[in-house]
Design a protein around this motif. Structure first.
Motif, PDB file in Angstrom:
ATOM      1  N   ILE B 348      20.767  30.006  49.198  1.00  0.00           N
ATOM      2  CA  ILE B 348      21.434  30.929  48.261  1.00  0.00           C
ATOM      3  C   ILE B 348      21.883  32.138  49.087  1.00  0.00           C
ATOM      4  CG2 ILE B 348      21.187  32.299  46.134  1.00  0.00           C
ATOM      5  CD1 ILE B 348      20.702  29.378  45.569  1.00  0.00           C
ATOM      6  N   PRO B 349      23.179  32.306  49.294  1.00  0.00           N
ATOM      7  CA  PRO B 349      23.645  33.412  50.155  1.00  0.00           C
ATOM      8  C   PRO B 349      23.621  34.743  49.403  1.00  0.00           C
ATOM      9  CG  PRO B 349      25.514  32.137  49.375  1.00  0.00           C
ATOM     10  CD  PRO B 349      24.305  31.534  48.739  1.00  0.00           C
ATOM     11  N   LEU B 350      22.441  35.354  49.354  1.00  0.00           N
ATOM     12  CA  LEU B 350      22.266  36.569  48.542  1.00  0.00           C
ATOM     13  C   LEU B 350      23.244  37.694  48.883  1.00  0.00           C
ATOM     14  CD1 LEU B 350      18.436  36.870  47.923  1.00  0.00           C
ATOM     15  CD2 LEU B 350      20.244  36.485  46.256  1.00  0.00           C
ATOM     16  N   PRO B 351      23.446  38.003  50.196  1.00  0.00           N
ATOM     17  CA  PRO B 351      24.388  39.110  50.480  1.00  0.00           C
ATOM     18  C   PRO B 351      25.790  38.817  49.944  1.00  0.00           C
ATOM     19  CG  PRO B 351      23.107  38.545  52.416  1.00  0.00           C
ATOM     20  CD  PRO B 351      22.818  37.492  51.408  1.00  0.00           C
ATOM     21  N   ALA B 352      26.250  37.557  50.103  1.00  0.00           N
ATOM     22  CA  ALA B 352      27.607  37.220  49.620  1.00  0.00           C
ATOM     23  C   ALA B 352      27.671  37.308  48.101  1.00  0.00           C
ATOM     24  CB  ALA B 352      27.992  35.820  50.089  1.00  0.00           C
ATOM     25  N   LEU B 353      26.612  36.835  47.431  1.00  0.00           N
ATOM     26  CA  LEU B 353      26.595  36.893  45.960  1.00  0.00           C
ATOM     27  C   LEU B 353      26.534  38.343  45.481  1.00  0.00           C
ATOM     28  CD1 LEU B 353      24.196  33.923  45.137  1.00  0.00           C
ATOM     29  CD2 LEU B 353      26.672  33.975  44.929  1.00  0.00           C
ATOM     30  N   LEU B 354      25.747  39.146  46.193  1.00  0.00           N
ATOM     31  CA  LEU B 354      25.639  40.568  45.832  1.00  0.00           C
ATOM     32  C   LEU B 354      26.989  41.254  46.020  1.00  0.00           C
ATOM     33  CD1 LEU B 354      23.250  42.333  44.937  1.00  0.00           C
ATOM     34  CD2 LEU B 354      23.103  43.144  47.285  1.00  0.00           C
ATOM     35  N   PHE B 355      27.656  40.903  47.124  1.00  0.00           N
ATOM     36  CA  PHE B 355      28.977  41.461  47.399  1.00  0.00           C
ATOM     37  C   PHE B 355      29.929  41.100  46.259  1.00  0.00           C
ATOM     38  CE2 PHE B 355      33.230  40.629  49.254  1.00  0.00           C
ATOM     39  CZ  PHE B 355      33.558  41.927  49.602  1.00  0.00           C
ATOM     40  N   MET B 356      29.861  39.845  45.826  1.00  0.00           N
ATOM     41  CA  MET B 356      30.741  39.392  44.745  1.00  0.00           C
ATOM     42  C   MET B 356      30.443  40.184  43.463  1.00  0.00           C
ATOM     43  SD  MET B 356      31.200  35.595  43.176  1.00  0.00           S
ATOM     44  CE  MET B 356      29.618  35.487  42.389  1.00  0.00           C
ATOM     45  N   ALA B 357      29.156  40.350  43.143  1.00  0.00           N
ATOM     46  CA  ALA B 357      28.790  41.060  41.913  1.00  0.00           C
ATOM     47  C   ALA B 357      29.261  42.516  41.973  1.00  0.00           C
ATOM     48  CB  ALA B 357      27.277  40.997  41.708  1.00  0.00           C
ATOM     49  N   VAL B 358      29.059  43.153  43.133  1.00  0.00           N
ATOM     50  CA  VAL B 358      29.472  44.559  43.275  1.00  0.00           C
ATOM     51  C   VAL B 358      30.992  44.674  43.148  1.00  0.00           C
ATOM     52  CG1 VAL B 358      29.592  46.481  44.917  1.00  0.00           C
ATOM     53  CG2 VAL B 358      27.458  45.249  44.614  1.00  0.00           C
ATOM     54  N   LEU B 359      31.695  43.721  43.766  1.00  0.00           N
ATOM     55  CA  LEU B 359      33.166  43.715  43.698  1.00  0.00           C
ATOM     56  C   LEU B 359      33.629  43.578  42.246  1.00  0.00           C
ATOM     57  CD1 LEU B 359      35.592  43.691  45.688  1.00  0.00           C
ATOM     58  CD2 LEU B 359      35.589  41.219  45.484  1.00  0.00           C
ATOM     59  N   LEU B 360      33.020  42.647  41.530  1.00  0.00           N
ATOM     60  CA  LEU B 360      33.372  42.434  40.119  1.00  0.00           C
ATOM     61  C   LEU B 360      33.164  43.713  39.310  1.00  0.00           C
ATOM     62  CD1 LEU B 360      31.780  38.977  39.263  1.00  0.00           C
ATOM     63  CD2 LEU B 360      34.177  39.518  39.370  1.00  0.00           C
ATOM     64  N   ILE B 361      32.014  44.355  39.543  1.00  0.00           N
ATOM     65  CA  ILE B 361      31.685  45.547  38.756  1.00  0.00           C
ATOM     66  C   ILE B 361      32.643  46.690  39.097  1.00  0.00           C
ATOM     67  CG2 ILE B 361      29.908  47.307  38.399  1.00  0.00           C
ATOM     68  CD1 ILE B 361      27.872  44.943  38.741  1.00  0.00           C
ATOM     69  N   LEU B 362      32.925  46.858  40.404  1.00  0.00           N
ATOM     70  CA  LEU B 362      33.825  47.937  40.804  1.00  0.00           C
ATOM     71  C   LEU B 362      35.215  47.750  40.196  1.00  0.00           C
ATOM     72  CD1 LEU B 362      33.125  48.658  44.573  1.00  0.00           C
ATOM     73  CD2 LEU B 362      32.815  50.160  42.621  1.00  0.00           C
ATOM     74  N   VAL B 363      35.704  46.512  40.294  1.00  0.00           N
ATOM     75  CA  VAL B 363      37.049  46.238  39.772  1.00  0.00           C
ATOM     76  C   VAL B 363      37.062  46.447  38.261  1.00  0.00           C
ATOM     77  CG1 VAL B 363      38.774  44.447  39.444  1.00  0.00           C
ATOM     78  CG2 VAL B 363      37.684  44.704  41.644  1.00  0.00           C
ATOM     79  N   SER B 364      35.987  46.036  37.589  1.00  0.00           N
ATOM     80  CA  SER B 364      35.993  46.196  36.132  1.00  0.00           C
ATOM     81  C   SER B 364      35.871  47.673  35.744  1.00  0.00           C
ATOM     82  CB  SER B 364      34.939  45.337  35.455  1.00  0.00           C
ATOM     83  OG  SER B 364      33.725  45.541  36.019  1.00  0.00           O
ATOM     84  N   VAL B 365      35.147  48.480  36.538  1.00  0.00           N
ATOM     85  CA  VAL B 365      35.070  49.922  36.242  1.00  0.00           C
ATOM     86  C   VAL B 365      36.484  50.512  36.261  1.00  0.00           C
ATOM     87  CG1 VAL B 365      34.385  52.157  37.206  1.00  0.00           C
ATOM     88  CG2 VAL B 365      32.715  50.327  37.042  1.00  0.00           C
ATOM     89  N   ILE B 366      37.242  50.154  37.304  1.00  0.00           N
ATOM     90  CA  ILE B 366      38.593  50.717  37.440  1.00  0.00           C
ATOM     91  C   ILE B 366      39.479  50.232  36.295  1.00  0.00           C
ATOM     92  CG2 ILE B 366      40.655  50.751  38.909  1.00  0.00           C
ATOM     93  CD1 ILE B 366      38.606  50.422  41.295  1.00  0.00           C
ATOM     94  N   SER B 367      39.441  48.915  36.060  1.00  0.00           N
ATOM     95  CA  SER B 367      40.372  48.381  35.054  1.00  0.00           C
ATOM     96  C   SER B 367      40.004  48.842  33.647  1.00  0.00           C
ATOM     97  CB  SER B 367      40.438  46.866  35.172  1.00  0.00           C
ATOM     98  OG  SER B 367      39.734  46.259  34.171  1.00  0.00           O
TER      99      SER B 367
END
Lengths: 226, 378
Positions: B348-367
């Motif tokens: 389970i690539p935790l750093p990559a999954l965490l990166f994805m989750a953070v990216l999703l949250i950041l993009v949704s905050v902006i949008s």
């Protein structure tokens, strides 16, 4: 007695379907003193609710001044008007307009929390007003679990608990049976008079209007003594 | 945020609400959950597969590090195994087929350490009862054994090409062990025989413990004067293919972030419509537009974060099942999966999954911020 609210030459018009404009309010002037209850009656569509919504700062007039305890609302920006509304006004509508997902206590405490009071303190104060309105035992019930009269009493507790100096009531007993209406009327009148607030009461009900200190009639966009 | 906003946001996020309400709050985000789950699965699968392929390049190829001189074990990480190896080519003639193979000459202890643990060997119990020269013990993969219908103890002839002598020499072999084929790309035409049977120049394979840095080990050996290459250099094209699969995921991540932006602002609009009456009441009670925006930003972002989290959990759980699926598929269509490692431990690539989750949250905050600003404009 000091003046709580003054309306000066308030006008409001709306576009008519035929293309012109309908003048709903034509230079309304009104003042409200501490401890005073003013009723406004008039035919349906005469502009009573429009006047109430302008006085309660829920909408803006086309022209005229609204002065709350010396503060001219026209000098305030949107944030200032919002803050003034939170601080000075309490509103009771025919449909109680409670937050459906919140208990009676939370509904009653909401205006105080919006004004920045801590939750615990607001809840304690709201409990006091729910006790006054006879709803302490129902404080944890949500609006759907309350009767129409209980919902209206919750709305009154909410309007009073925030410390508003002016209560606006728009047909507060319009949807209630006679007995519940009596309870709600008495509560409102006692609370307003007992705590030195003022109330503008909009109603079709002539006997309710007759209990006010001053009775006004809105007709053709003009207020006159009833 | 005042206590009113906090209480309202918590309630609308599901605190004290029915399960039905909570589920309905997620309904605008179901596609986001599905997409996040699919991406988590893909991330996990590709990371697991690539890390296992890299390991197999070392185990079945020429070690984690290949060097021409036997290195001092003190130069290498603890647990490293060094083996002398020679290579050649040959042709197998078995009763049921023939096949060209790469031949690797190894010591008898070649399969006794980490390599033996990782390659599930099945040994022959057969003893040679004949006089004369015993057949050479040979080790091969199950895919090669299947191709030639060989089992442990079976015999075949190996025509071994002796490059130095410029001739082919026939050798009788017996299948001493078969290991479960894990990476047909490397093991389906590979035969192990004793080192002494090959006359080519020997080299040394260093098998590092799993997770050790092969490049760093090769670098250390070079500094000690020993020419060495890591499996990344020896199998550079295969290794680059594996890395390319991972790098393809990043543009996909960016596309998912755009999708998240769409679905999160869509969800914000749905929540605003659902709570239209409540918002009127809050504003009537004196709540500012800014505070309402803050509440719905918080509610939406929390919902997006929860949806991303649920998607990641589902995707990761599915990825744990992927070896079973792949093994089943490999049994049915072995050739179709020759470029895959068919037996691997899911990572389970935790750093990559965490990166994805953070990216999703950041993009949704902006949008969502833009969407709410537009929607709650006077």
């Amino acid at each position: 007695m000091s003046e709580l609210l003054r309306l000066e030459k308030i006008t409001k018009s709306f576009p008519s379907p035929s293309g012109g404009r309908i003048d709903v309010l034509r230079g309304i002037c009104l003042s409200l003193e501490e401890g005073e209850i003013v009723s406004i009656t008039g035919r349906s569509g005469s502009g009573k609710s429009t006047l109430l919504s302008i006085a309660a700062l829920l909408s803006s007039p086309d022209s005229g001044r609204i002065i709350y305890g010396g503060t001219d609302v026209s000098s305030l920006d949107e944030r200032g008007i919002t803050a003034l509304r939170a601080e000075k006004t309490g509103i009771v509508f025919q449909s109680s307009l409670l937050l459906a997902d919140f208990s009676a206590l939370e509904n009653a405490a909401m205006p105080m929390m919006i004004r920045g009071m801590r939750r615990k303190e607001a809840m304690e104060k709201a409990e006091k007003y729910l006790a006054i309105t006879g709803l302490l035992e129902r404080k944890d019930h949500r609006p759907a679990e309350l009767s129409g009269g209980e919902r209206q009493r919750t709305a009154i507790a909410r309007a009073l608990s925030g410390g508003a100096s002016v209560i606006f009531a728009d047909e507060p007993t319009g949807s209630l049976d006679e007995r519940s209406a009596d309870v709600v009327e008495n509560l409102l009148f006692e609370a307003v008079r007992g705590e030195g607030r003022g109330m503008i009461l909009v109603t079709h009900n002539t006997s309710l209007a007759g209990r006010a200190d001053r009775r006004l009639v809105l007709s053709e966009g003009v207020l006159s003594d009833g | 945020m005042d206590d009113a906003s906090r209480l309202y946001a918590a309630r609308k996020s599901g605190q004290g609400m029915t399960r039905g309400y909570i589920l309905s709050s997620f309904s605008p985000l179901i596609i986001l959950i599905i997409v996040t789950a699919a991406l988590s699965f893909a991330l996990s699968f590709i990371f697991s597969m690539s890390s296992e392929i890299e390991r197999m390049l070392a185990v079945l190829g020429s070690g984690s590090v290949r060097c021409s001189v036997c290195a001092e074990s003190s130069l290498l990480p603890d647990g490293s195994e060094i083996s002398e190896v020679r290579t050649g080519n040959g042709l197998i003639y078995a009763e049921n087929g023939e096949c060209a193979v790469a031949v690797k000459g190894t010591d008898s202890d070649y399969f006794s350490g980490m390599r033996g643990d990782e390659l599930e060997l099945t040994f022959s119990n057969a003893q040679s009862a004949e006089g004369g020269r015993a057949p050479l013990p040979a080790v091969l993969s199950s895919s090669l054994a299947d191709e030639l219908s060989l089992e442990t103890g079976d015999r075949f002839t190996l025509l071994l090409w002796e490059e130095e002598l410029g001739r082919a020499r026939p050798v009788l072999c017996s299948v001493s062990a078969i290991f479960a084929s894990v990476y047909p790309q490397l093991d389906s035409h590979l035969l192990y025989i004793p080192l002494a049977e090959l006359s080519s120049a020997s080299y040394y394979e260093v098998l590092l413990p799993s997770g050790a840095d092969a490049d760093a080990a090769a670098e250390t050996l070079w500094r000690a004067g020993i020419p060495a290459s890591s499996y990344k250099d020896v199998y550079s094209s295969l290794y680059m293919n594996v890395r390319a699969s991972i790098s393809i995921l990043y543009p996909i991540l960016a596309a998912i972030a755009v999708l998240a932006a769409f679905f999160s602002s869509d969800a914000a609009q749905i929540y605003l419509s659902r709570d239209r009456e409540d918002i009127k009441v809050l504003m009537m009670l004196g709540m500012s537009r800014r505070a309402v925006r803050g509440i719905y930003l918080r509610i939406t972002v929390m919902a997006v974060a929860a949806a991303a989290f649920i998607g990641i959990i589902i995707g990761s759980a599915l990825s744990l099942l992927s070896p079973l699926l792949l093994e089943a598929a490999a049994r049915r269509e072995p050739e179709m999966l020759s470029f895959y490692v068919t037996s691997f431990t899911p990572v389970i690539p935790l750093p990559a999954l965490l990166f994805m989750a953070v990216l999703l949250i950041l993009v949704s905050v902006i949008s969502v911020s833009f969407s709410l600003r537009r929607r709650l404009r006077r």
